[in-house]
Design a protein around this motif. Structure first.
Motif, PDB file in Angstrom:
ATOM      1  N   ASP A   1       5.794   6.981  12.996  1.00  0.00           N
ATOM      2  CA  ASP A   1       5.333   6.619  11.660  1.00  0.00           C
ATOM      3  C   ASP A   1       5.959   7.479  10.561  1.00  0.00           C
ATOM      4  O   ASP A   1       6.158   7.013   9.444  1.00  0.00           O
ATOM      5  CB  ASP A   1       3.812   6.763  11.575  1.00  0.00           C
ATOM      6  CG  ASP A   1       3.103   5.842  12.547  1.00  0.00           C
ATOM      7  OD1 ASP A   1       3.079   4.626  12.295  1.00  0.00           O
ATOM      8  OD2 ASP A   1       2.590   6.335  13.569  1.00  0.00           O
TER       9      ASP A   1
ATOM     10  N   ASP B   1       8.294   8.175   5.500  1.00  0.00           N
ATOM     11  CA  ASP B   1       7.062   7.554   5.980  1.00  0.00           C
ATOM     12  C   ASP B   1       7.278   6.054   6.065  1.00  0.00           C
ATOM     13  O   ASP B   1       7.603   5.412   5.066  1.00  0.00           O
ATOM     14  CB  ASP B   1       5.927   7.890   5.013  1.00  0.00           C
ATOM     15  CG  ASP B   1       4.561   7.496   5.540  1.00  0.00           C
ATOM     16  OD1 ASP B   1       4.469   6.486   6.258  1.00  0.00           O
ATOM     17  OD2 ASP B   1       3.592   8.193   5.228  1.00  0.00           O
TER      18      ASP B   1
ATOM     19  N   GLU C   1       5.241   3.721   6.289  1.00  0.00           N
ATOM     20  CA  GLU C   1       4.294   2.961   5.480  1.00  0.00           C
ATOM     21  C   GLU C   1       4.754   2.833   4.034  1.00  0.00           C
ATOM     22  O   GLU C   1       4.331   1.940   3.317  1.00  0.00           O
ATOM     23  CB  GLU C   1       2.912   3.622   5.523  1.00  0.00           C
ATOM     24  CG  GLU C   1       2.253   3.565   6.893  1.00  0.00           C
ATOM     25  CD  GLU C   1       0.882   4.206   6.886  1.00  0.00           C
ATOM     26  OE1 GLU C   1       0.488   4.750   5.828  1.00  0.00           O
ATOM     27  OE2 GLU C   1       0.211   4.167   7.927  1.00  0.00           O
ATOM     28  N   ASN C   2       5.636   3.738   3.614  1.00  0.00           N
ATOM     29  CA  ASN C   2       6.137   3.699   2.239  1.00  0.00           C
ATOM     30  C   ASN C   2       7.548   3.135   2.168  1.00  0.00           C
ATOM     31  O   ASN C   2       8.309   3.458   1.262  1.00  0.00           O
ATOM     32  CB  ASN C   2       6.116   5.108   1.639  1.00  0.00           C
ATOM     33  CG  ASN C   2       4.713   5.644   1.507  1.00  0.00           C
ATOM     34  OD1 ASN C   2       3.802   4.903   1.179  1.00  0.00           O
ATOM     35  ND2 ASN C   2       4.524   6.917   1.789  1.00  0.00           N
TER      36      ASN C   2
ATOM     37  N   ASP D   1       9.349   1.417  17.224  1.00  0.00           N
ATOM     38  CA  ASP D   1       8.085   1.037  16.578  1.00  0.00           C
ATOM     39  C   ASP D   1       6.929   1.934  17.025  1.00  0.00           C
ATOM     40  O   ASP D   1       5.786   1.479  17.150  1.00  0.00           O
ATOM     41  CB  ASP D   1       7.745  -0.432  16.857  1.00  0.00           C
ATOM     42  CG  ASP D   1       8.766  -1.389  16.264  1.00  0.00           C
ATOM     43  OD1 ASP D   1       9.351  -1.050  15.223  1.00  0.00           O
ATOM     44  OD2 ASP D   1       8.981  -2.468  16.856  1.00  0.00           O
TER      45      ASP D   1
ATOM     46  N   ARG E   1      -1.219   7.917  14.661  1.00  0.00           N
ATOM     47  CA  ARG E   1       0.061   8.156  13.992  1.00  0.00           C
ATOM     48  C   ARG E   1       0.913   9.077  14.848  1.00  0.00           C
ATOM     49  O   ARG E   1       0.398   9.948  15.547  1.00  0.00           O
ATOM     50  CB  ARG E   1      -0.130   8.811  12.619  1.00  0.00           C
ATOM     51  CG  ARG E   1      -0.917   8.023  11.624  1.00  0.00           C
ATOM     52  CD  ARG E   1      -0.964   8.736  10.279  1.00  0.00           C
ATOM     53  NE  ARG E   1       0.223   8.450   9.472  1.00  0.00           N
ATOM     54  CZ  ARG E   1       0.538   9.107   8.365  1.00  0.00           C
ATOM     55  NH1 ARG E   1      -0.199  10.119   7.958  1.00  0.00           N
ATOM     56  NH2 ARG E   1       1.597   8.780   7.658  1.00  0.00           N
TER      57      ARG E   1
END
Length: 259
Positions: free
Chosen positions: A221, A236, A238-239, A218, A119
């Motif tokens: 994170d 985040d 991921e969220n 990209d 990460r």
């Protein structure tokens, strides 16, 4: 901390919050720059006072020196092989968490370390957020041999890319070119706006003489955005687009009180 400027307060707050991602036994990439320096000092304090056990992989000689000074065990990336986490600053970031980095001259090592991590957490003050990357000059690391030819090739190539400017300037330090830890030069590109960061990065890295560029696409994170009042905003990837705000001054209300 009462003598800190609002910007430095924001950087400190972001760095302090980002250290929550560090767990005992981790191998951690240590970024370069003024915001990352706050993070290194905070981790050093956690090592000395809380018994935190980590191994740090610095992204520059400056960061390596600071990490050793604060008590962090420093190892090379070859020794670490892979990292649990990298924490670093950014010169700009957009809504997709794409970054411009390299204002401190360490973009090559920063990108290598970041991409060798599970990460990447970026720490920044709110002024670093932009709708489109490019207001901050994009650093491009080039080999010294034939750098003027490389510069001309870069400017020519940018004609076919979605940017608003093409001027490249050799970074100067003192009486000569700025030299990176890897012995290379840096061209700063005044692009003004970068319409497609991924394409721009790909095209630049295909030019002979270009070692690496400061577009991190990209790679990031999480972005932790600090504010002078002690509030941090965490984004985040991921969220999705979710955000959270954490008032860490609530735990220590007199953190910035006059002494």
């Amino acid at each position: 901390m009462s003598n800190l400027s609002p910007v430095d307060r924001a950087k400190f707050i972001a760095a302090r919050r980002a250290c929550d991602y560090v767990e005992d036994g981790m191998k951690v990439g240590l970024g370069t720059g003024s915001t990352a320096a706050w993070m290194v000092r905070q981790l050093g304090e956690m090592v000395r006072e809380d018994g935190l056990r980590i191994k740090g992989v610095p992204t520059s000689s400056r960061t390596a020196h600071l990490a050793r000074e604060t008590g962090i065990e420093v190892i090379s990336l070859d020794e670490a092989k892979w990292l649990d986490l990298t924490i670093d600053g950014a010169d700009e970031f957009d809504g997709d968490l794409a970054l411009i980095k390299g204002g401190g001259g360490a973009l090559l090592q920063e990108k290598i370390v970041a991409t060798a991590s599970d990460r990447m957490v970026v720490i920044a003050d709110a002024a670093k957020e932009v709708q489109a990357l490019g207001a901050f000059p994009l650093p491009v690391e080039v080999v010294p041999f034939g750098w003027q030819t490389t510069k001309a090739l870069v400017e020519e190539t940018l004609a076919g890319v979605d940017v608003l400017g093409r001027e490249a300037t050799l970074r100067i330090s003192g009486d000569g070119p700025y030299v990176t830890d890897e012995g290379n030069y840096i061209l700063d590109l005044a692009l003004r706006r970068i319409g497609n960061p991924w394409q721009t990065s790909l095209v630049l890295n295909q030019i002979p003489g270009v070692v690496e560029n400061g577009l991190f696409v990209d790679v990031c994170d999480v972005v932790v955005i600090g504010r002078p009042d002690g509030v941090v905003e965490v984004r985040d990837v991921e969220n999705g687009a979710s955000t959270q705000r954490v008032d860490i001054l609530g735990e220590d209300a007199n953190l910035f009180a006059d002494e």
